[in-house]
Design a protein around this motif. Structure first.
Motif, mmCIF file in Angstrom:
data_model
loop_
_atom_site.group_PDB
_atom_site.id
_atom_site.type_symbol
_atom_site.label_atom_id
_atom_site.label_comp_id
_atom_site.label_asym_id
_atom_site.label_seq_id
_atom_site.Cartn_x
_atom_site.Cartn_y
_atom_site.Cartn_z
ATOM 1 N N ASP A 13 -9.264 129.589 32.718
ATOM 2 C CA ASP A 13 -9.680 128.191 32.851
ATOM 3 C C ASP A 13 -9.310 127.704 34.242
ATOM 4 O O ASP A 13 -8.127 127.688 34.614
ATOM 5 C CB ASP A 13 -8.980 127.339 31.795
ATOM 6 N N PRO A 14 -10.279 127.290 35.052
ATOM 7 C CA PRO A 14 -9.963 126.809 36.403
ATOM 8 C C PRO A 14 -9.012 125.618 36.422
ATOM 9 O O PRO A 14 -8.328 125.395 37.429
ATOM 10 C CB PRO A 14 -11.336 126.419 36.969
ATOM 11 N N GLN A 15 -8.960 124.858 35.330
ATOM 12 C CA GLN A 15 -8.033 123.729 35.287
ATOM 13 C C GLN A 15 -6.577 124.185 35.292
ATOM 14 O O GLN A 15 -5.671 123.384 35.519
ATOM 15 C CB GLN A 15 -8.307 122.879 34.048
ATOM 16 N N LEU A 16 -6.348 125.463 35.024
ATOM 17 C CA LEU A 16 -4.987 125.995 34.998
ATOM 18 C C LEU A 16 -4.572 126.585 36.336
ATOM 19 O O LEU A 16 -3.577 127.305 36.415
ATOM 20 C CB LEU A 16 -4.873 127.072 33.918
ATOM 21 N N VAL A 17 -5.320 126.302 37.399
ATOM 22 C CA VAL A 17 -5.052 126.884 38.716
ATOM 23 C C VAL A 17 -4.762 125.773 39.718
ATOM 24 O O VAL A 17 -5.395 124.721 39.695
ATOM 25 C CB VAL A 17 -6.252 127.727 39.201
ATOM 26 N N ARG A 18 -3.787 126.030 40.599
ATOM 27 C CA ARG A 18 -3.548 125.177 41.762
ATOM 28 C C ARG A 18 -3.432 126.118 42.970
ATOM 29 O O ARG A 18 -2.581 127.006 42.996
ATOM 30 C CB ARG A 18 -2.256 124.363 41.633
ATOM 31 N N ASN A 19 -4.292 125.904 43.949
ATOM 32 C CA ASN A 19 -4.241 126.686 45.184
ATOM 33 C C ASN A 19 -3.599 125.831 46.262
ATOM 34 O O ASN A 19 -4.162 124.816 46.683
ATOM 35 C CB ASN A 19 -5.652 127.103 45.603
ATOM 36 N N VAL A 20 -2.420 126.236 46.711
ATOM 37 C CA VAL A 20 -1.597 125.391 47.572
ATOM 38 C C VAL A 20 -1.232 126.160 48.838
ATOM 39 O O VAL A 20 -0.583 127.206 48.775
ATOM 40 C CB VAL A 20 -0.315 124.944 46.845
ATOM 41 N N VAL A 79 -2.385 110.920 44.950
ATOM 42 C CA VAL A 79 -2.102 112.179 45.646
ATOM 43 C C VAL A 79 -3.303 113.121 45.559
ATOM 44 O O VAL A 79 -3.711 113.735 46.550
ATOM 45 C CB VAL A 79 -0.840 112.844 45.063
ATOM 46 N N ALA A 80 -3.873 113.255 44.374
ATOM 47 C CA ALA A 80 -5.029 114.139 44.197
ATOM 48 C C ALA A 80 -6.198 113.689 45.051
ATOM 49 O O ALA A 80 -6.991 114.513 45.529
ATOM 50 C CB ALA A 80 -5.435 114.177 42.723
ATOM 51 N N ARG A 81 -6.312 112.381 45.263
ATOM 52 C CA ARG A 81 -7.408 111.824 46.045
ATOM 53 C C ARG A 81 -7.119 111.890 47.540
ATOM 54 O O ARG A 81 -7.998 111.686 48.373
ATOM 55 C CB ARG A 81 -7.637 110.383 45.614
ATOM 56 N N GLY A 82 -5.885 112.194 47.905
ATOM 57 C CA GLY A 82 -5.511 112.260 49.313
ATOM 58 C C GLY A 82 -5.113 110.938 49.909
ATOM 59 O O GLY A 82 -4.943 110.828 51.127
ATOM 60 N N GLY A 83 -4.927 109.912 49.088
ATOM 61 C CA GLY A 83 -4.563 108.600 49.605
ATOM 62 C C GLY A 83 -3.091 108.457 49.895
ATOM 63 O O GLY A 83 -2.700 107.664 50.755
ATOM 64 N N LEU A 84 -2.246 109.172 49.185
ATOM 65 C CA LEU A 84 -0.801 109.160 49.394
ATOM 66 C C LEU A 84 -0.301 110.593 49.558
ATOM 67 O O LEU A 84 -0.844 111.529 48.959
ATOM 68 C CB LEU A 84 -0.075 108.493 48.221
ATOM 69 N N VAL A 93 3.196 119.606 42.468
ATOM 70 C CA VAL A 93 2.129 120.595 42.647
ATOM 71 C C VAL A 93 1.287 120.718 41.387
ATOM 72 O O VAL A 93 0.048 120.740 41.440
ATOM 73 C CB VAL A 93 2.735 121.961 43.044
ATOM 74 N N THR A 94 1.931 120.809 40.231
ATOM 75 C CA THR A 94 1.182 121.077 39.000
ATOM 76 C C THR A 94 0.567 119.827 38.390
ATOM 77 O O THR A 94 -0.459 119.907 37.715
ATOM 78 C CB THR A 94 2.099 121.750 37.965
ATOM 79 N N ARG A 95 1.166 118.670 38.624
ATOM 80 C CA ARG A 95 0.668 117.450 37.986
ATOM 81 C C ARG A 95 -0.177 116.576 38.912
ATOM 82 O O ARG A 95 -1.094 115.904 38.458
ATOM 83 C CB ARG A 95 1.838 116.635 37.441
ATOM 84 N N ALA A 96 0.145 116.578 40.213
ATOM 85 C CA ALA A 96 -0.545 115.674 41.126
ATOM 86 C C ALA A 96 -1.609 116.374 41.975
ATOM 87 O O ALA A 96 -2.605 115.749 42.334
ATOM 88 C CB ALA A 96 0.463 114.982 42.044
ATOM 89 N N PHE A 97 -1.402 117.612 42.321
ATOM 90 C CA PHE A 97 -2.401 118.311 43.120
ATOM 91 C C PHE A 97 -3.630 118.624 42.274
ATOM 92 O O PHE A 97 -3.507 118.928 41.080
ATOM 93 C CB PHE A 97 -1.832 119.599 43.702
ATOM 94 N N PRO A 98 -4.817 118.574 42.862
ATOM 95 C CA PRO A 98 -6.047 118.763 42.077
ATOM 96 C C PRO A 98 -6.279 120.215 41.689
ATOM 97 O O PRO A 98 -5.905 121.146 42.417
ATOM 98 C CB PRO A 98 -7.145 118.272 43.032
ATOM 99 N N ALA A 99 -6.906 120.393 40.545
ATOM 100 C CA ALA A 99 -7.409 121.703 40.135
ATOM 101 C C ALA A 99 -8.727 121.974 40.859
ATOM 102 O O ALA A 99 -9.387 121.041 41.338
ATOM 103 C CB ALA A 99 -7.606 121.740 38.621
ATOM 104 N N PRO A 100 -9.146 123.225 40.969
ATOM 105 C CA PRO A 100 -10.389 123.543 41.694
ATOM 106 C C PRO A 100 -11.613 122.742 41.258
ATOM 107 O O PRO A 100 -12.400 122.330 42.124
ATOM 108 C CB PRO A 100 -10.559 125.043 41.437
ATOM 109 N N PRO A 101 -11.824 122.471 39.950
ATOM 110 C CA PRO A 101 -13.018 121.682 39.599
ATOM 111 C C PRO A 101 -12.997 120.252 40.119
ATOM 112 O O PRO A 101 -14.036 119.583 40.124
ATOM 113 C CB PRO A 101 -13.005 121.702 38.056
ATOM 114 N N GLU A 102 -11.831 119.775 40.552
ATOM 115 C CA GLU A 102 -11.716 118.405 41.025
ATOM 116 C C GLU A 102 -11.909 118.273 42.532
ATOM 117 O O GLU A 102 -11.796 117.175 43.087
ATOM 118 C CB GLU A 102 -10.337 117.846 40.638
#
Length: 697
Positions: A20-27, A253-258, A279-288
């Motif tokens: 599931d791509p929602q389970l990935v964070r590329n940082v 954070v996910a939107r890049g505003g903060l 990283v896991t809660r605020a950074f976006p998943a690939p579909p986002e």
């Protein structure tokens, strides 16, 4: 940003494949060289149990610096991937180089990532400002448009340094950088943990400046929430719930505003939990996140859908003496599976006539691996949004992998222009094939290199970003068994006529039988720079038979291409920009021939060089340099010292100025190295051929 509890992983032999791509964070881990990015990656890997203990950069035992060149230089020279798992989320850490010579690797890492942890070492901002190179890296992330958090590392340093660096980050990166935690210390200054500004925990441990920092954070969150009702409640003094603030913070954070700022002591483990939560809660998943566009007009935008059409990109390649080429791949759409055929399309990994010339081929994927630094762990596939490694794939950095029945090409990311030329030559003729193969592999591996064969000097020139970059490239060539030497880079000069005159080309030989007879009278005159060579015939009365007029022209052009020396015994350079008019001549009914009149034409040009004189021309390049305003004086002085002519200085209103100048190419051979020293590595330069100009004597 919460993760649904019912999401599960499919298990396969070797490594668990994410489904599931929602389970990935590329940082991406970004920051200046020596800031502690690799050390932070080691701490996170050890903290999550991915590795038994953290390695050491100085000992060459880290996961990410597995490249021998990185071990020798004790700094990252390319990107490396290290996945870890936290609360059911797979985090692909992409360690990027921070030294200016390896900007191509940084941009490749940003292409592979969806967010970035920007690492700044505590103490860099002790004077209230950050180093210019650090700010330049931040701007690279901003241009990539990815969300990011700031990590102030090495918080076991002087407490005053940590506080100064946190403040310097806000001043240098902007007010969107907001501390979410403050460091806590024991009486002896030892780090003991972090104080959460939103949760106000641990209770009773608030640092002296916690209240003000919390107000700044809350105001930033509410401003980014764009919720007018929430803003009104806050201004009216109503209590805003912590849960609401955390949700809005994660969205911002996910939107890049903060950009949340977290102080971390990697060696002691302080701040790692807080960092992983962000990283896991605020950074976006690939579909986002928006995905790269296709070069084919009308094609629907890509979606991070594992069941969609396969579209992936090679973001890094390396070599292993046992398995051959290893390609690091970011899958944007579909699923990359073992034992399948893919279409490989993109720039050729070898020297070619045109940089835009594509190469297209179908290749079979063997195994698919999850890389942990230099360790390859076999997996059953790689879904959209994930990163993987593929071996024995004839692909270069930037190549697109897609379905053979529906090939796709992605718009490439901008690559830095290498400006330091290094002329390479095989040690012996027997080494030429090995050197050619090694160079082809090298430029397929490194997006910051460019290779060209200069047709004028007949040199093979490897363009690098700087001396460290050149050392790594040559070291890799030699490690691969290519015996290569370096020679001085030669510049292609030209000559032109200094004046006008009428000369005679006479070629008469008689040695029995048919002889050789050709006489031509030619008027020569210089033409403006770049006008080329013009030949005309003004012969009347058939003094030179019509069939031999082209022969005279051919002889003059051939001699111009072979070149003439400016001084006796000097090197011959091609002759350019002149007019030649055939006005008279003589021929023999038996002894004249095409070859004889070609020789006479060549002799005429030689005679013109003696009669009219020659001027040496040198190539002049147009140079564009974007610099900080504070470096303007130093750069202008350097351009003047290189016999350059400044065409303009254009400030852009952001503290930068674009300098446009014309500089002789002979003065630019080491310009890239000197410019880095003048501007603390912050300048961005390009150059292109402008014209030939008379070289001063």
């Amino acid at each position: 940003m919460a993760v649904k509890a019912d999401r599960t992983r499919a298990r396969a032999a070797g490594y668990a494949a994410v489904t599931d791509p929602q389970l990935v964070r590329n940082v991406a881990l970004v920051g200046p060289s020596g800031s502690g990015k690799t050390t932070l990656a080691e701490a996170l890997l050890a903290h999550t149990g991915t590795i038994p203990r953290a390695g050491s950069v100085t000992e060459g035992s880290t996961v990410c610096d597995h490249d021998p060149a990185a071990t020798r230089q004790q700094r990252s020279v390319g990107i490396a991937v290290a996945p870890l798992e936290w609360n059911g989320i797979t985090v692909n850490l992409v360690d990027t180089p921070g030294y200016g010579d390896y900007l191509g690797g940084l941009r490749a890492g940003l292409r592979a990532a969806d967010a970035a942890l920007f690492v700044v070492p505590a103490g860099q901002g002790r004077d209230g400002t950050l180093e210019p190179g650090t700010v330049a890296l931040w701007e690279e992330c901003a241009e990539a448009g990815i969300p990011r958090a700031v990590v102030v590392g090495r918080c076991d340093a002087d407490p005053a340094d940590v506080q100064a660096t946190m403040q310097a980050c806000r001043e240098s990166f902007g007010e969107a950088v907001v501390p979410c935690y403050l460091p806590l210390r024991a009486d002896d200054g030892t780090p003991t943990g972090l104080y959460g500004l939103l949760t106000q925990t641990p209770e009773g441990a608030a640092p002296a400046d916690a209240a003000q920092a919390r107000s700044v954070l809350i105001e930033g969150i509410i401003e980014q929430s764009e919720d007018e009702e929430l803003m009104e409640r806050y201004v009216a003094g109503d209590d805003v719930g912590v849960a609401t603030l955390i949700d809005d913070l994660e969205t911002a954070v996910a939107r890049g505003g903060l950009h949340p700022l977290v102080p971390v002591d990697a060696a002691g483990g302080t701040g790692l939990d807080a960092l992983l939560e962000i990283v896991t809660r605020a950074f976006p998943a690939p579909p986002e996140r928006p995905l790269p566009a296709s070069t084919e007009p009308g094609r629907p935008p890509l979606q991070a859908d594992p069941d969609g059409p396969l579209v992936a990109e090679v973001v890094h390649t390396g070599a292993d003496p046992y398995v051959g080429r290893i390609c690091l791949v970011r899958v944007f759409s579909g699923t990359l599976r073992p034992e399948t055929t893919v279409h490989v399309g993109g720039p050729l990994p070898a020297p070619r006539s045109s940089p835009e010339e594509p190469h297209e081929l179908d290749e079979r994927i063997g195994h698919v691996y999850s890389p942990l630094g230099g360790t390859l762990r076999e997996t059953e596939g790689c879904v959209a949004g994930d990163l993987c490694a593929v071996t024995r794939l004839e692909a270069a950095v930037g190549d697109t992998l897609s379905d053979p029945t529906d090939p796709v090409h992605l718009v490439p990311w901008p690559r830095p222009e290498p400006l330091l030329p290094v002329a390479v030559v095989a040690h012996t003729p027997a080494d030429e094939d090995a050197v050619a193969r090694g160079l082809a592999r090298l430029i397929a591996t490194d997006p910051g290199l460019r290779l060209e064969r200069d047709p004028d000097t007949r040199q093979t020139v490897l363009w690098c970003a700087g001396e460290a970059h050149a050392d790594v490239a040559l070291g890799r060539l030699r490690d691969a068994g290519a015996q290569v030497d370096v020679e001085d880079v030669r510049v292609a000069f030209r000559v032109t006529l200094a004046g006008s005159g009428r000369v005679t080309g006479r070629h008469v030989k008689q040695s029995g039988g048919h002889g050789q007879f050709a006489v031509c009278h030619v008027e020569f005159a210089p033409r403006p720079g770049g006008a080329g060579i013009e030949f005309t015939s003004a012969v009347v009365g058939g003094a030179v038979p019509t069939q031999y007029v082209p022969s005279v022209q051919k002889g003059i052009l051939a001699q111009a291409e072979r070149g003439l020396p400016v001084t006796d015994g000097g090197e011959a350079y091609p002759v350019v920009d002149f007019a030649a008019t055939l006005v008279d001549g003589k021929a023999h009914s038996v002894d004249s021939s095409d070859a004889a009149f070609q020789t006479a034409g060549a002799l005429a040009l030689r005679a013109a060089a003696e009669t009219c004189g020659l001027k040496l021309l040198e190539p002049v390049d147009e140079v564009r340099i974007r610099i900080l305003d504070e470096h303007l004086g130093a750069v202008l002085g350097d351009v003047s010292g290189r016999r350059g002519k400044v065409l303009g200085t254009d400030p852009d209103g952001t503290g930068h100025t674009l300098v446009r100048a014309e500089v002789p190419r002979t003065e630019l051979l080491r310009h890239a190295v000197d410019l880095r020293g003048l501007t603390a590595g912050t300048a961005v330069a390009t150059r292109a051929f402008a014209r030939y100009a008379v070289r001063p004597t």
